[in-house]
Scaffold this motif. Structure first.
Motif, PDB file in Angstrom:
ATOM      1  N   MET A  16       0.843  -1.176   0.000  1.00 41.61           N
ATOM      2  CA  MET A  16       0.000   0.000   0.000  1.00 41.61           C
ATOM      3  C   MET A  16       0.887   1.238   0.000  1.00 41.61           C
ATOM      4  O   MET A  16       1.802   1.365   0.803  1.00 41.61           O
ATOM      5  CB  MET A  16      -0.906  -0.019   1.221  1.00 41.61           C
ATOM      6  N   LEU A  17       0.595   2.152  -0.881  1.00 41.80           N
ATOM      7  CA  LEU A  17       1.353   3.398  -0.984  1.00 41.80           C
ATOM      8  C   LEU A  17       0.805   4.411   0.003  1.00 41.80           C
ATOM      9  O   LEU A  17      -0.398   4.646   0.049  1.00 41.80           O
ATOM     10  CB  LEU A  17       1.250   3.957  -2.404  1.00 41.80           C
ATOM     11  N   ARG A  18       1.663   4.970   0.803  1.00 40.78           N
ATOM     12  CA  ARG A  18       1.257   5.991   1.766  1.00 40.78           C
ATOM     13  C   ARG A  18       1.694   7.351   1.243  1.00 40.78           C
ATOM     14  O   ARG A  18       2.875   7.561   0.967  1.00 40.78           O
ATOM     15  CB  ARG A  18       1.882   5.737   3.120  1.00 40.78           C
ATOM     16  N   ILE A  19       0.757   8.256   1.123  1.00 42.37           N
ATOM     17  CA  ILE A  19       1.053   9.599   0.649  1.00 42.37           C
ATOM     18  C   ILE A  19       1.230  10.506   1.858  1.00 42.37           C
ATOM     19  O   ILE A  19       0.339  10.609   2.700  1.00 42.37           O
ATOM     20  CB  ILE A  19      -0.070  10.121  -0.263  1.00 42.37           C
ATOM     21  N   PRO A  20       2.383  11.173   1.976  1.00 40.91           N
ATOM     22  CA  PRO A  20       2.613  12.082   3.109  1.00 40.91           C
ATOM     23  C   PRO A  20       1.624  13.246   3.085  1.00 40.91           C
ATOM     24  O   PRO A  20       1.150  13.649   2.026  1.00 40.91           O
ATOM     25  CB  PRO A  20       4.034  12.583   2.895  1.00 40.91           C
ATOM     26  N   PHE A  21       1.330  13.747   4.254  1.00 43.30           N
ATOM     27  CA  PHE A  21       0.397  14.857   4.371  1.00 43.30           C
ATOM     28  C   PHE A  21       1.065  16.003   5.107  1.00 43.30           C
ATOM     29  O   PHE A  21       1.706  15.799   6.122  1.00 43.30           O
ATOM     30  CB  PHE A  21      -0.852  14.411   5.142  1.00 43.30           C
ATOM     31  N   GLY A  22       0.927  17.186   4.558  1.00 37.64           N
ATOM     32  CA  GLY A  22       1.486  18.363   5.198  1.00 37.64           C
ATOM     33  C   GLY A  22       0.798  19.602   4.679  1.00 37.64           C
ATOM     34  O   GLY A  22      -0.090  19.538   3.826  1.00 37.64           O
ATOM     35  N   TYR A  23       1.210  20.739   5.195  1.00 36.53           N
ATOM     36  CA  TYR A  23       0.613  22.025   4.846  1.00 36.53           C
ATOM     37  C   TYR A  23       1.710  22.959   4.356  1.00 36.53           C
ATOM     38  O   TYR A  23       2.870  22.825   4.730  1.00 36.53           O
ATOM     39  CB  TYR A  23      -0.065  22.656   6.063  1.00 36.53           C
ATOM     40  N   TRP A  24       1.304  23.930   3.558  1.00 40.98           N
ATOM     41  CA  TRP A  24       2.227  24.946   3.055  1.00 40.98           C
ATOM     42  C   TRP A  24       1.522  26.280   3.226  1.00 40.98           C
ATOM     43  O   TRP A  24       0.463  26.501   2.655  1.00 40.98           O
ATOM     44  CB  TRP A  24       2.527  24.692   1.579  1.00 40.98           C
ATOM     45  N   GLU A  25       2.094  27.167   4.006  1.00 43.40           N
ATOM     46  CA  GLU A  25       1.512  28.483   4.280  1.00 43.40           C
ATOM     47  C   GLU A  25       2.409  29.556   3.690  1.00 43.40           C
ATOM     48  O   GLU A  25       3.555  29.730   4.114  1.00 43.40           O
ATOM     49  CB  GLU A  25       1.370  28.677   5.794  1.00 43.40           C
ATOM     50  N   ALA A  26       1.906  30.243   2.676  1.00 41.16           N
ATOM     51  CA  ALA A  26       2.673  31.301   2.022  1.00 41.16           C
ATOM     52  C   ALA A  26       2.345  32.647   2.662  1.00 41.16           C
ATOM     53  O   ALA A  26       1.175  32.981   2.855  1.00 41.16           O
ATOM     54  CB  ALA A  26       2.349  31.338   0.533  1.00 41.16           C
ATOM     55  N   LYS A  27       3.373  33.376   2.994  1.00 42.73           N
ATOM     56  CA  LYS A  27       3.229  34.700   3.578  1.00 42.73           C
ATOM     57  C   LYS A  27       3.828  35.720   2.622  1.00 42.73           C
ATOM     58  O   LYS A  27       4.638  35.382   1.770  1.00 42.73           O
ATOM     59  CB  LYS A  27       3.938  34.789   4.942  1.00 42.73           C
ATOM     60  N   ASP A  28       3.471  36.965   2.807  1.00 41.69           N
ATOM     61  CA  ASP A  28       4.017  38.049   1.996  1.00 41.69           C
ATOM     62  C   ASP A  28       5.480  38.274   2.363  1.00 41.69           C
ATOM     63  O   ASP A  28       5.864  38.155   3.530  1.00 41.69           O
ATOM     64  CB  ASP A  28       3.200  39.326   2.255  1.00 41.69           C
ATOM     65  N   SER A  29       6.297  38.616   1.385  1.00 38.75           N
ATOM     66  CA  SER A  29       7.725  38.816   1.648  1.00 38.75           C
ATOM     67  C   SER A  29       7.989  39.967   2.611  1.00 38.75           C
ATOM     68  O   SER A  29       9.050  40.042   3.218  1.00 38.75           O
ATOM     69  CB  SER A  29       8.483  39.046   0.337  1.00 38.75           C
ATOM     70  N   LYS A  30       7.034  40.860   2.774  1.00 34.11           N
ATOM     71  CA  LYS A  30       7.208  41.987   3.697  1.00 34.11           C
ATOM     72  C   LYS A  30       6.795  41.631   5.132  1.00 34.11           C
ATOM     73  O   LYS A  30       7.051  42.402   6.053  1.00 34.11           O
ATOM     74  CB  LYS A  30       6.406  43.183   3.204  1.00 34.11           C
ATOM     75  N   ASP A  31       6.140  40.473   5.308  1.00 35.59           N
ATOM     76  CA  ASP A  31       5.714  40.053   6.644  1.00 35.59           C
ATOM     77  C   ASP A  31       6.912  39.615   7.478  1.00 35.59           C
ATOM     78  O   ASP A  31       7.901  39.115   6.947  1.00 35.59           O
ATOM     79  CB  ASP A  31       4.736  38.874   6.558  1.00 35.59           C
ATOM     80  N   ASP A  32       6.802  39.783   8.788  1.00 36.18           N
ATOM     81  CA  ASP A  32       7.775  39.226   9.718  1.00 36.18           C
ATOM     82  C   ASP A  32       7.425  37.751   9.870  1.00 36.18           C
ATOM     83  O   ASP A  32       6.425  37.403  10.505  1.00 36.18           O
ATOM     84  CB  ASP A  32       7.689  39.963  11.056  1.00 36.18           C
ATOM     85  N   LEU A  33       8.213  36.880   9.250  1.00 32.74           N
ATOM     86  CA  LEU A  33       7.871  35.466   9.185  1.00 32.74           C
ATOM     87  C   LEU A  33       7.742  34.840  10.565  1.00 32.74           C
ATOM     88  O   LEU A  33       6.799  34.085  10.822  1.00 32.74           O
ATOM     89  CB  LEU A  33       8.903  34.713   8.334  1.00 32.74           C
ATOM     90  N   ASP A  34       8.648  35.146  11.482  1.00 32.59           N
ATOM     91  CA  ASP A  34       8.571  34.575  12.830  1.00 32.59           C
ATOM     92  C   ASP A  34       7.297  35.015  13.550  1.00 32.59           C
ATOM     93  O   ASP A  34       6.651  34.215  14.228  1.00 32.59           O
ATOM     94  CB  ASP A  34       9.802  34.937  13.650  1.00 32.59           C
ATOM     95  N   ARG A  35       6.931  36.271  13.398  1.00 28.46           N
ATOM     96  CA  ARG A  35       5.705  36.775  14.009  1.00 28.46           C
ATOM     97  C   ARG A  35       4.482  36.084  13.401  1.00 28.46           C
ATOM     98  O   ARG A  35       3.550  35.705  14.115  1.00 28.46           O
ATOM     99  CB  ARG A  35       5.606  38.286  13.824  1.00 28.46           C
ATOM    100  N   GLU A  36       4.489  35.907  12.095  1.00 28.38           N
ATOM    101  CA  GLU A  36       3.370  35.239  11.413  1.00 28.38           C
ATOM    102  C   GLU A  36       3.252  33.780  11.839  1.00 28.38           C
ATOM    103  O   GLU A  36       2.145  33.276  12.048  1.00 28.38           O
ATOM    104  CB  GLU A  36       3.534  35.337   9.895  1.00 28.38           C
ATOM    105  N   ILE A  37       4.379  33.093  11.974  1.00 25.34           N
ATOM    106  CA  ILE A  37       4.357  31.694  12.424  1.00 25.34           C
ATOM    107  C   ILE A  37       3.770  31.609  13.821  1.00 25.34           C
ATOM    108  O   ILE A  37       2.896  30.781  14.095  1.00 25.34           O
ATOM    109  CB  ILE A  37       5.771  31.082  12.374  1.00 25.34           C
ATOM    110  N   ALA A  38       4.228  32.471  14.722  1.00 25.38           N
ATOM    111  CA  ALA A  38       3.719  32.464  16.096  1.00 25.38           C
ATOM    112  C   ALA A  38       2.214  32.725  16.125  1.00 25.38           C
ATOM    113  O   ALA A  38       1.475  32.069  16.871  1.00 25.38           O
ATOM    114  CB  ALA A  38       4.461  33.496  16.945  1.00 25.38           C
ATOM    115  N   ALA A  39       1.746  33.646  15.308  1.00 17.62           N
ATOM    116  CA  ALA A  39       0.314  33.959  15.259  1.00 17.62           C
ATOM    117  C   ALA A  39      -0.482  32.766  14.743  1.00 17.62           C
ATOM    118  O   ALA A  39      -1.574  32.467  15.263  1.00 17.62           O
ATOM    119  CB  ALA A  39       0.067  35.186  14.381  1.00 17.62           C
TER     120      ALA A  39
END
Length: 72
Positions: free
Chosen positions: A1-24
């Motif tokens: 049986m083939l298992r397909i990995p599951f995950g998420y991808w969250e795109a933020k604006d390049s002007k955003d503070d990435l660490d702040r956005e992740i924490a939020a």
């Protein structure tokens, strides 16, 4: 049986503070078991509630490939 990995991808604006956005997003209850946050400059992989890797999206193809391999 083939298992397909599951995950998420969250795109933020390049002007955003990435660490702040992740924490939020974590406070808002976003899944934190297998997710990539990216700002078109940097990609951050979080798995099982912690940061696993952080790489630039340009200039270091090997590091980005390693991050994506870990994600999948």
């Amino acid at each position: 049986m083939l298992r397909i990995p599951f995950g998420y991808w969250e795109a933020k604006d390049s002007k955003d503070d990435l660490d702040r956005e992740i924490a939020a997003k974590i406070r808002a209850g976003y899944p934190d078991d297998n997710i990539i946050y990216e700002s078109s400059v940097t990609a951050v992989l979080r798995q099982n509630g912690r940061e696993i890797d952080r790489v630039p999206l340009q200039g270091d193809d090997a590091a980005l490939l390693k991050l994506l391999d870990r994600f999948f």
